[in-house]
Scaffold this motif. Structure first.
Motif: not given
Length: 325
Positions: A274-289
């Motif tokens: 994913l080029s990032g941890t699951a937590e990072v991906i979640k954060k980016l999705l939460d922050d305006g996708n």
């Protein structure tokens, strides 16, 4: 005594029954807002490049028939001899191969809609992108560079292009020992997040997706799409597409699913896919996708696909290249 005992027993049973009902009701009430992720295994062979496109496969990362690899390795599967039924690739590349090389695939859906951002480094005196400002960008003749030119090509900027987003990142972190003296940098998520976490003076200056949408009259960047092999079982293809569509819808409704669904997997494995941890991906999705994840039927979104590839110098598509259930 017997009568009293029987009465007491009846009361006790009724109490237990009512308590059970109350507990069940309370439990149901507590779960009214609970989200339970549901999916099925993909019944076809699927390949996707690592990074944002692979997020659409977040619930299937460890399935044997799912391959997530480097972009050039996945591009090699878009051939008539390919053993993959479904591949996710840059929309323009897939369409070009279908139209120019005549490969036996069709475009079915788009799953990423742009993850490009322009960062300011704090070196620009007036803090406004304008003539002669120095910018480092990537893919001069690819999607990143062409989209940047479409949005900002009239500003007469001093732009230096490098090969890919990782080269911009390396330059920012001075991997080669040279100071980064640019006013702005074009990057893509999740690399943007990695840079901002270590460069406190850097800021997001512009969301390129929003700029593109404004300039194109409401069209969207159709960055990466699902391509399906014509010879694949159509019923199974539709089934896989429906699974992915529902997976993405559930993820956007509750981003915690990406953490839950990858919880049993090795962190390094997930980050590599994913080029990032699951937590990072979640954060980016939460922050305006910020990864631009979504799902849209390609044929129903033909206007945006045509506008996007025309921005890249390609002709509009014909209906024959679209998969329709």
């Amino acid at each position: 005594m017997k009568h009293i005992t029987k009465t007491m027993l009846i009361v006790a049973l009724m109490g237990a029954f009512l308590t059970g009902c109350t507990d069940q009701k309370d439990s149901q009430s507590k779960c009214d807002d609970c989200h339970i992720f549901n999916t099925q295994k993909l019944g076809l062979k699927v390949a996707a490049p690592a990074g944002a496109p692979a997020v659409s496969l977040f619930a299937h990362l460890d399935e044997k028939n799912v391959e997530i690899n480097a972009a050039n390795a996945v591009q090699a599967y878009l051939t008539d001899s390919s053993d993959k039924d479904i591949v996710i690739l840059p929309t323009n590349y897939g369409i070009k191969q279908i139209v120019s090389a005549g490969v036996n695939f069709q475009i079915a859906a788009t799953v990423t809609f742009g993850n490009f951002f322009l960062l300011s480094t704090g070196l620009d005196d007036d803090g406004v992108l304008n003539e002669n400002d120095k910018v480092m960008a990537f893919q001069q003749n690819g999607v990143g560079g062409k989209i940047f030119q479409y949005v900002y090509g009239d500003l007469n900027l001093d732009v230096t292009y490098v090969g890919d987003v990782s080269e911009v990142k390396d330059a920012i972190f001075e991997v080669n020992g040279n100071a980064f003296n640019y006013d702005y940098a074009l990057l893509a998520q999740p690399v943007v997040n990695a840079v901002l976490s270590k460069k406190s003076n850097y800021k997001i200056y512009a969301n390129i997706q929003e700029k593109y949408q404004t300039k194109s009259g409401g069209k969207e960047i159709t960055q990466a799409s699902i391509f399906v092999k014509k010879s694949a079982n159509k019923e199974k293809v539709v089934e896989v597409l429906n699974i992915l569509k529902e997976d993405i819808a559930q993820l956007l409704d509750d981003t915690s699913f990406i953490v839950e669904e990858t919880n049993g997997l090795d962190n390094e494995f997930v980050t590599g896919k994913l080029s990032g941890t699951a937590e990072v991906i979640k954060k980016l999705l939460d922050d305006g996708n910020q990864l631009g994840i979504g799902y849209k039927d390609a044929y129903g979104n033909k206007a945006s696909i045509d506008a996007f590839i025309q921005t890249l110098g390609m002709a509009e598509t014909s209906e024959e290249i679209y998969f329709r259930a």
